[in-house]
Scaffold this active site. Structure first.
Site, short mmCIF file in Angstrom:
data_model
loop_
_atom_site.label_atom_id
_atom_site.label_comp_id
_atom_site.label_asym_id
_atom_site.label_seq_id
_atom_site.Cartn_x
_atom_site.Cartn_y
_atom_site.Cartn_z
CG ASN A 7 -4.67 -14.34 8.08
OD1 ASN A 7 -3.94 -15.73 7.74
ND2 ASN A 7 -3.85 -13.50 8.62
CD GLU A 34 -0.90 -15.67 9.91
OE1 GLU A 34 -0.23 -16.37 10.47
OE2 GLU A 34 -2.19 -15.25 10.28
CG ASP A 147 -4.41 -9.92 9.53
OD1 ASP A 147 -4.81 -8.74 10.02
OD2 ASP A 147 -3.99 -11.00 9.93
CG ASN A 149 -2.54 -8.66 13.12
OD1 ASN A 149 -3.30 -9.36 13.41
ND2 ASN A 149 -1.37 -9.17 12.50
CG ASP A 218 -8.84 -9.59 7.73
OD1 ASP A 218 -7.69 -10.24 7.50
OD2 ASP A 218 -9.27 -10.28 8.77
CG ASP A 247 -7.23 -17.79 12.42
OD1 ASP A 247 -6.76 -17.39 11.60
OD2 ASP A 247 -6.70 -18.02 13.52
CG HIS A 248 -8.02 -13.82 9.54
ND1 HIS A 248 -7.77 -12.60 9.63
CD2 HIS A 248 -7.02 -14.49 10.22
CE1 HIS A 248 -6.98 -12.39 10.25
NE2 HIS A 248 -6.45 -13.50 10.73
#
Length: 265
Positions: A7, A34, A147, A149, A218, A247-248
């Site tokens: 991501n 993203e 991802d 989530n 992930d 941030d991943h």
């Protein structure tokens, strides 16, 4: 074959980070999430200069997914998750690369819970479960990478008691994830690290990365032919520490080469 999911949290803003990681890691296939860019803003020339072919499904400001293949062009097999012709969110791509079928996706966040975004997440997961069932029973190795989530278990979240009401850790969401797993998919990262606390996401706030206060969001799930070839599964944690990074962190697996069938004599 090395297959990764990442991501990027904005492909154009993070492009130097992505290119640096591609050069360092040399994955054969990469599923990106993203993108946060419309189709015409996808940085194809830079990706091609790095040695990768690409397919992508963009969306202005939000969502967006892509599949990259090193030294090859991914052969697109599906664009968009079936089951809802009115769904316009760019979240699912599927392609054949080097004898592997790779599905790359960005599952909805679902917050706030309850509410329409949470309902959409649960409905999207039902569509994923239904489609995954059609992919699982095949002789072709299949990888579901993205991802999700979802933090499947308490081992996958720093201080789980703080996440009880969050859509990423909701009982309904975790139950749906395990219904997917129960089709027979192998959680590659957990299979290789059954007892480790291992994260793939760290918030930008409160020094989460420095404190290792993370989440495992992930995942790469493998059907039986892919699982039989699994050699390794890792997280490139250090990439999260780079300047202006996502941030991943990238997550990847290595699959052993397919055994050649002996010819009849």
């Amino acid at each position: 074959m090395k297959i990764a999911t990442y991501n990027v949290n904005g492909i154009n803003g993070r492009l130097p980070v992505l290119l640096r990681w591609l050069d360092e890691s040399q994955p054969d296939v990469v599923c990106l999430q993203e993108l946060k860019a419309p189709d015409e803003k996808f940085p194809l020339s830079a990706i091609e200069a790095a040695g990768y072919g690409a397919i992508w499904q963009g969306q202005k400001s939000w969502n967006g997914v892509a599949i990259l293949a090193r030294g090859a062009e991914p052969v697109e097999t599906r664009r968009g998750l079936p089951g809802d012709p009115d769904d316009v969110q760019s979240r699912y791509l599927e392609a054949a690369v080097g004898g592997i079928l790779v599905a790359g996706f960005y599952l909805p966040n679902g917050n706030p819970r309850p509410g329409p975004k949470f309902d959409y997440k649960l409905a999207w997961m039902e569509r994923l479960i239904a489609h995954a069932a059609t992919l699982f029973d095949t002789d072709t190795p299949v990888v579901l990478a993205g991802d999700y989530n979802v933090m499947p278990t308490e081992m996958d979240v720093y201080k789980p008691e703080r996440w009880i009401k969050d859509a990423l850790f909701a009982p309904e969401v975790r139950a749906a994830f395990f219904r997917l797993i129960d089709q027979g998919w192998l959680d590659a990262l957990r299979a290789k690290h059954p007892d480790e606390t291992i994260y793939t996401f760290w918030d930008y706030f409160r020094n989460a990365y420095g404190r290792n206060a993370g989440l495992r969001l992930d995942h790469l799930l493998l059907n039986a032919p892919a699982a039989a070839r699994l050699a390794d599964a890792q997280v490139d944690h250090h990439v999260r520490g780079w300047e202006k990074t996502s941030d991943h962190a990238p997550v990847w697996i290595k699959l052993k080469a397919a055994r050649r069938k002996r010819s009849a004599t």
